[in-house]
Motif scaffolding. Structure first.
Motif, short mmCIF file in Angstrom:
data_model
loop_
_atom_site.label_atom_id
_atom_site.label_comp_id
_atom_site.label_asym_id
_atom_site.label_seq_id
_atom_site.Cartn_x
_atom_site.Cartn_y
_atom_site.Cartn_z
N PRO A 54 -3.09 4.43 6.40
CA PRO A 54 -3.07 3.49 5.27
C PRO A 54 -3.21 4.23 3.94
O PRO A 54 -3.98 5.18 3.82
CB PRO A 54 -4.29 2.60 5.54
CG PRO A 54 -4.47 2.66 7.02
CD PRO A 54 -4.08 4.06 7.40
N GLY A 55 -2.41 3.80 2.96
CA GLY A 55 -2.42 4.42 1.65
C GLY A 55 -1.26 5.37 1.44
O GLY A 55 -0.97 5.75 0.30
N ARG A 57 2.61 6.66 1.07
CA ARG A 57 3.80 6.10 0.42
C ARG A 57 5.03 6.60 1.17
O ARG A 57 5.18 7.79 1.42
CB ARG A 57 3.85 6.58 -1.03
CG ARG A 57 5.05 6.09 -1.77
CD ARG A 57 5.02 6.56 -3.20
NE ARG A 57 6.31 6.25 -3.77
CZ ARG A 57 6.94 7.01 -4.62
NH1 ARG A 57 6.41 8.12 -5.01
NH2 ARG A 57 8.11 6.65 -5.09
N LEU A 70 4.22 1.04 0.54
CA LEU A 70 2.88 1.61 0.74
C LEU A 70 2.37 1.12 2.08
O LEU A 70 2.44 -0.09 2.38
CB LEU A 70 1.94 1.15 -0.38
CG LEU A 70 2.34 1.57 -1.79
CD1 LEU A 70 1.42 0.93 -2.82
CD2 LEU A 70 2.30 3.08 -1.92
N ARG A 72 -0.10 -0.25 4.56
CA ARG A 72 -1.34 -1.03 4.47
C ARG A 72 -2.14 -0.96 5.77
O ARG A 72 -3.36 -1.01 5.77
CB ARG A 72 -1.04 -2.49 4.15
CG ARG A 72 -0.51 -2.69 2.77
CD ARG A 72 -1.64 -2.53 1.77
NE ARG A 72 -1.10 -2.38 0.44
CZ ARG A 72 -1.51 -1.48 -0.43
NH1 ARG A 72 -2.46 -0.64 -0.11
NH2 ARG A 72 -0.99 -1.40 -1.62
N ALA A 73 -1.42 -0.90 6.90
CA ALA A 73 -2.08 -0.85 8.20
C ALA A 73 -1.18 -0.07 9.14
O ALA A 73 -0.01 0.13 8.85
CB ALA A 73 -2.31 -2.26 8.74
N THR A 86 2.76 -7.39 7.51
CA THR A 86 1.41 -7.08 7.05
C THR A 86 1.11 -5.58 7.09
O THR A 86 0.10 -5.14 6.56
CB THR A 86 0.35 -7.80 7.92
OG1 THR A 86 0.46 -7.32 9.26
CG2 THR A 86 0.55 -9.30 7.88
N TYR A 88 2.86 -3.20 5.64
CA TYR A 88 3.27 -2.48 4.43
C TYR A 88 3.38 -3.42 3.25
O TYR A 88 3.38 -4.65 3.40
CB TYR A 88 4.61 -1.77 4.66
CG TYR A 88 5.77 -2.70 4.92
CD1 TYR A 88 6.54 -3.20 3.87
CD2 TYR A 88 6.08 -3.10 6.20
CE1 TYR A 88 7.58 -4.07 4.10
CE2 TYR A 88 7.13 -3.96 6.44
CZ TYR A 88 7.88 -4.44 5.39
OH TYR A 88 8.92 -5.30 5.63
N GLU A 89 3.48 -2.82 2.07
CA GLU A 89 3.69 -3.57 0.84
C GLU A 89 4.74 -2.81 0.03
O GLU A 89 4.57 -1.62 -0.24
CB GLU A 89 2.39 -3.66 0.05
CG GLU A 89 2.52 -4.35 -1.28
CD GLU A 89 1.22 -4.30 -2.08
OE1 GLU A 89 1.31 -4.32 -3.31
OE2 GLU A 89 0.14 -4.22 -1.46
N THR A 91 6.73 -1.69 -3.22
CA THR A 91 6.33 -1.55 -4.62
C THR A 91 7.19 -2.43 -5.51
O THR A 91 8.34 -2.75 -5.18
CB THR A 91 6.46 -0.08 -5.09
OG1 THR A 91 7.83 0.31 -5.00
CG2 THR A 91 5.59 0.85 -4.27
#
Length: 133
Positions: A54-55, A57, A70, A72-73, A86, A88-89, A91
């Protein structure tokens, strides 16, 4: 023989994560994309076995489209699409860039869009007239 080191539950292989997050339909396709330099981890080209946490890129290029996400899990098993979202996110810059590219594609006519197979007899006559025969 030494015992295997305990696996960190907050890490998983890059190719497994890409498959679990549903960027690729098959894990083999994810592995080939990473090997082919289509996926960068924190701006660096890496191997498929590299751990993702997580974190991190990721810059993922699929076809003409590049997404920056990014992590996330982590997951190493493929679940439903709602679960995959859920993990990733994307940008804001990546979303804006994809929207801009989509608008450009709408405005530009695709090459050969006006051609519909073989020319008809009428089309051939027009081509002959235009060609000066």
């Amino acid at each position: 023989m030494p015992p295997h080191p305990p696996t960190d539950p907050a890490r998983t292989r890059l190719d497994k994560w890409l498959w679990a997050a549903r960027f690729f339909k098959h894990r083999t396709a994810a592995t080939e994309a990473v090997d082919g330099g289509k996926v960068k981890l924190n701006g660096i080209t890496v191997k498929p076995a590299r751990d993702v946490k997580p974190g991190d890129r990721l810059d993922i290029t699929i076809g003409e489209e590049t997404r920056t996400v990014l992590v996330r899990a982590v997951a190493d098993r493929r679940g439903s699409a709602t679960v995959a979202q859920t993990l990733y996110e994307e940008t804001a810059e990546s979303i804006a860039e994809r929207e801009h590219a989509r608008e450009l594609r709408k405005l530009a006519a695709t090459p050969g869009a006006d051609l519909h197979g073989r020319p008809t007899k009428r089309d051939r006559r027009r081509m002959d007239r235009f060609g000066g025969h």
